[in-house]
Write a protein that holds these residues in place. Structure first.
Motif, mmCIF file in Angstrom:
data_model
loop_
_atom_site.group_PDB
_atom_site.id
_atom_site.type_symbol
_atom_site.label_atom_id
_atom_site.label_comp_id
_atom_site.label_asym_id
_atom_site.label_seq_id
_atom_site.Cartn_x
_atom_site.Cartn_y
_atom_site.Cartn_z
ATOM 1 N N VAL A 91 0.849 -1.198 0.000
ATOM 2 C CA VAL A 91 0.000 0.000 0.000
ATOM 3 C C VAL A 91 0.884 1.247 0.000
ATOM 4 C CG1 VAL A 91 -1.766 1.283 1.263
ATOM 5 C CG2 VAL A 91 -1.836 -1.221 1.206
ATOM 6 N N ARG A 92 0.738 2.046 -1.034
ATOM 7 C CA ARG A 92 1.456 3.315 -1.146
ATOM 8 C C ARG A 92 0.422 4.390 -1.464
ATOM 9 N NH1 ARG A 92 4.435 -0.624 -3.615
ATOM 10 N NH2 ARG A 92 6.529 -1.009 -2.745
ATOM 11 N N PRO A 93 0.080 5.229 -0.503
ATOM 12 C CA PRO A 93 -1.032 6.179 -0.681
ATOM 13 C C PRO A 93 -0.906 7.056 -1.913
ATOM 14 C CG PRO A 93 -0.322 6.116 1.607
ATOM 15 C CD PRO A 93 0.675 5.307 0.840
ATOM 16 N N GLN A 94 0.283 7.376 -2.334
ATOM 17 C CA GLN A 94 0.440 8.302 -3.443
ATOM 18 C C GLN A 94 0.406 7.599 -4.800
ATOM 19 O OE1 GLN A 94 0.358 11.498 -2.882
ATOM 20 N NE2 GLN A 94 0.374 11.194 -0.652
ATOM 21 N N THR A 95 1.033 6.449 -4.883
ATOM 22 C CA THR A 95 1.151 5.771 -6.176
ATOM 23 C C THR A 95 0.289 4.518 -6.305
ATOM 24 O OG1 THR A 95 3.060 4.519 -5.366
ATOM 25 C CG2 THR A 95 3.495 6.642 -6.454
ATOM 26 N N ASN A 96 0.124 3.778 -5.226
ATOM 27 C CA ASN A 96 -0.619 2.511 -5.288
ATOM 28 C C ASN A 96 -1.437 2.335 -4.011
ATOM 29 O OD1 ASN A 96 -1.456 -0.027 -6.247
ATOM 30 N ND2 ASN A 96 0.242 -1.066 -5.227
ATOM 31 N N PRO A 97 -2.567 3.080 -3.890
ATOM 32 C CA PRO A 97 -3.325 2.995 -2.631
ATOM 33 C C PRO A 97 -4.023 1.655 -2.424
ATOM 34 C CG PRO A 97 -4.504 4.312 -4.241
ATOM 35 C CD PRO A 97 -3.159 4.017 -4.844
ATOM 36 N N VAL A 98 -4.263 0.918 -3.514
ATOM 37 C CA VAL A 98 -4.968 -0.364 -3.418
ATOM 38 C C VAL A 98 -4.147 -1.418 -4.147
ATOM 39 C CG1 VAL A 98 -7.078 -1.645 -3.946
ATOM 40 C CG2 VAL A 98 -7.209 0.777 -3.311
ATOM 41 N N PRO A 99 -3.585 -2.391 -3.457
ATOM 42 C CA PRO A 99 -2.795 -3.433 -4.133
ATOM 43 C C PRO A 99 -3.662 -4.248 -5.085
ATOM 44 C CG PRO A 99 -2.394 -3.424 -1.762
ATOM 45 C CD PRO A 99 -3.570 -2.543 -1.999
ATOM 46 N N ARG A 112 -6.136 -1.003 3.166
ATOM 47 C CA ARG A 112 -5.404 -1.282 4.396
ATOM 48 C C ARG A 112 -4.569 -2.553 4.300
ATOM 49 N NH1 ARG A 112 -9.362 0.534 9.423
ATOM 50 N NH2 ARG A 112 -9.942 2.563 8.539
ATOM 51 N N GLY A 113 -4.450 -3.089 3.124
ATOM 52 C CA GLY A 113 -3.615 -4.254 2.914
ATOM 53 C C GLY A 113 -4.274 -5.575 3.278
ATOM 54 N N ARG A 114 -5.582 -5.609 3.458
ATOM 55 C CA ARG A 114 -6.283 -6.844 3.801
ATOM 56 C C ARG A 114 -6.716 -7.573 2.539
ATOM 57 N NH1 ARG A 114 -10.219 -3.601 7.865
ATOM 58 N NH2 ARG A 114 -10.460 -2.523 5.871
ATOM 59 N N ASP A 115 -6.727 -8.893 2.604
ATOM 60 C CA ASP A 115 -7.071 -9.706 1.436
ATOM 61 C C ASP A 115 -8.540 -9.528 1.085
ATOM 62 O OD1 ASP A 115 -6.356 -11.879 -0.506
ATOM 63 O OD2 ASP A 115 -7.939 -12.916 0.600
ATOM 64 N N LEU A 116 -8.807 -9.120 -0.158
ATOM 65 C CA LEU A 116 -10.175 -8.817 -0.579
ATOM 66 C C LEU A 116 -11.028 -10.078 -0.694
ATOM 67 C CD1 LEU A 116 -12.225 -6.710 -1.499
ATOM 68 C CD2 LEU A 116 -11.317 -6.925 -3.824
ATOM 69 N N SER A 291 -12.557 5.564 -8.490
ATOM 70 C CA SER A 291 -11.892 5.882 -9.757
ATOM 71 C C SER A 291 -10.579 5.124 -9.906
ATOM 72 C CB SER A 291 -11.646 7.392 -9.861
ATOM 73 O OG SER A 291 -10.861 7.839 -8.760
ATOM 74 N N GLU A 292 -9.810 4.965 -8.801
ATOM 75 C CA GLU A 292 -8.534 4.268 -8.888
ATOM 76 C C GLU A 292 -8.695 2.749 -8.874
ATOM 77 O OE1 GLU A 292 -9.276 6.425 -6.585
ATOM 78 O OE2 GLU A 292 -7.928 8.165 -6.700
ATOM 79 N N ALA A 293 -9.641 2.251 -8.085
ATOM 80 C CA ALA A 293 -9.813 0.799 -7.946
ATOM 81 C C ALA A 293 -11.303 0.463 -7.931
ATOM 82 C CB ALA A 293 -9.137 0.304 -6.671
ATOM 83 N N PRO A 294 -11.956 0.496 -9.086
ATOM 84 C CA PRO A 294 -13.404 0.215 -9.120
ATOM 85 C C PRO A 294 -13.747 -1.216 -8.733
ATOM 86 C CG PRO A 294 -12.514 0.372 -11.347
ATOM 87 C CD PRO A 294 -11.429 0.827 -10.419
#
Length: 328
Positions: A91-99, A112-116, A291-294
């Protein structure tokens, strides 16, 4: 040597007499109107014989059974603990907020890095609990009001139905939102109670109509003429014969309860504890990254739609199979 017989005379001899033809005709009519000796089947068995050949019912039942089984065994088949954060380093808030998806995490993770995938599987249990308990409490309340109105009648019936009319005049989601907002703090039971309240008038009106139809039926009139007590007539004759449509409606209401629970959770009126994921709650959390991770919203929304569709298909098929006016 005898004389040959005229063919016309021989034909008259072989032709049946008028009396014989009349007897044959009566026998044919009697045979056509004979009662079939084949034993009849009960209403439930007849409905099952139709349902097991109905592809719509089988599809809905398959979806429903898979959902229920998944909800029961969810904690044991989830790949990860829903509170664990195995993808926190990604998790990188600026570049990759959602793995995104990666080995061991086919659907990726949340912010938050939890398995979806694990949260979706475990969230099915909370969704089922809310839907079942909300429908059950609404069914109990509706049966109580409907029985009182349909059995007593008169001023009591008018009073109960006016209360039901007022509740039905308010949009269901708005009424549920109002009830849920009265709670001191949102919780899972807030969802259950608010959704149960909006379902009570539906069951009450349906049961009251069925019981009014039963009041003038032959078996109820016969019981009254024999001096059977009114309480026994209501609970032994009227209510058992009126509860069928209400049970079918409960199947349809379960799908609506799941959708309403998701809507209230999306609005922030559900359980705020993220250690107990629920599909509507996951939808509400996903709106920040739509928008970033639909896909964070797509997966729980898809699960809600599929499950609601399964209950709806099964309920509509049950209604058609048990309703004499719509039997095919």
């Amino acid at each position: 040597m005898s004389d040959p017989i005229d063919p016309a005379v021989a034909e008259d001899v072989r032709r049946p007499s008028y009396g014989q033809r009349r007897r044959d005709r009566i026998d044919a009519l009697a045979q056509a109107g004979a009662v079939d000796d084949t034993p009849g089947v009960s209403l439930i068995r007849g409905a099952w014989l139709r349902l097991r050949r109905n592809p719509v019912f089988l599809t809905g039942a398959a979806i429903t059974v898979c959902f229920v089984v998944l909800a029961i065994i969810a904690p044991w088949i989830a790949p990860w603990d829903v509170t664990a954060r195995p993808l926190l380093d990604e998790v990188r808030p600026q570049t990759n907020p959602v793995p995104g998806p990666q080995p061991g995490h086919p659907l990726g993770g949340d912010d938050r890095g939890r398995d979806l995938l694990s949260r979706l599987i475990v969230g099915s249990r909370q969704t089922l609990i809310v839907g079942v308990f909300a429908t059950l409490f609404g069914l109990i309340g509706g049966v109580i009001l409907g029985t009182i109105a349909g059995a007593i009648g008169g001023a009591v019936d008018s009073l109960v139905m006016r209360i039901v009319d007022v509740m039905l005049s308010i949009p269901s989601l708005l009424l549920a939102f109002t009830v849920a907002s009265l709670a001191r703090s949102p919780s899972q039971w807030t969802l259950i109670v608010s959704i149960a309240i909006i379902q009570i008038p539906i069951f009450a009106r349906l049961l009251r109509g069925s019981m009014l139809a039963q009041r003038s039926s032959d078996h109820v009139l016969a019981a009254r003429s024999l001096g059977v007590k009114k309480r026994a007539i209501v609970f032994r004759h009227m209510l058992p014969n009126s509860i069928g449509p209400v049970i079918v409606q409960a199947t349809l209401s379960l799908a609506v309860a799941i959708i309403d629970a998701a809507a209230l959770s999306f609005l922030g009126l559900g359980n705020p504890d993220q250690r107990q994921p629920e599909w509507g709650q996951m939808l509400g959390l996903a709106q920040r990254y739509i928008s970033e991770a639909p896909h964070l919203a797509f997966y729980p929304a898809g699960c809600i739609i599929v499950v609601a569709l399964g209950f709806t298909l099964m309920g509509e098929s049950l209604r058609e199979a048990l309703d004499p006016k719509t039997r095919r």
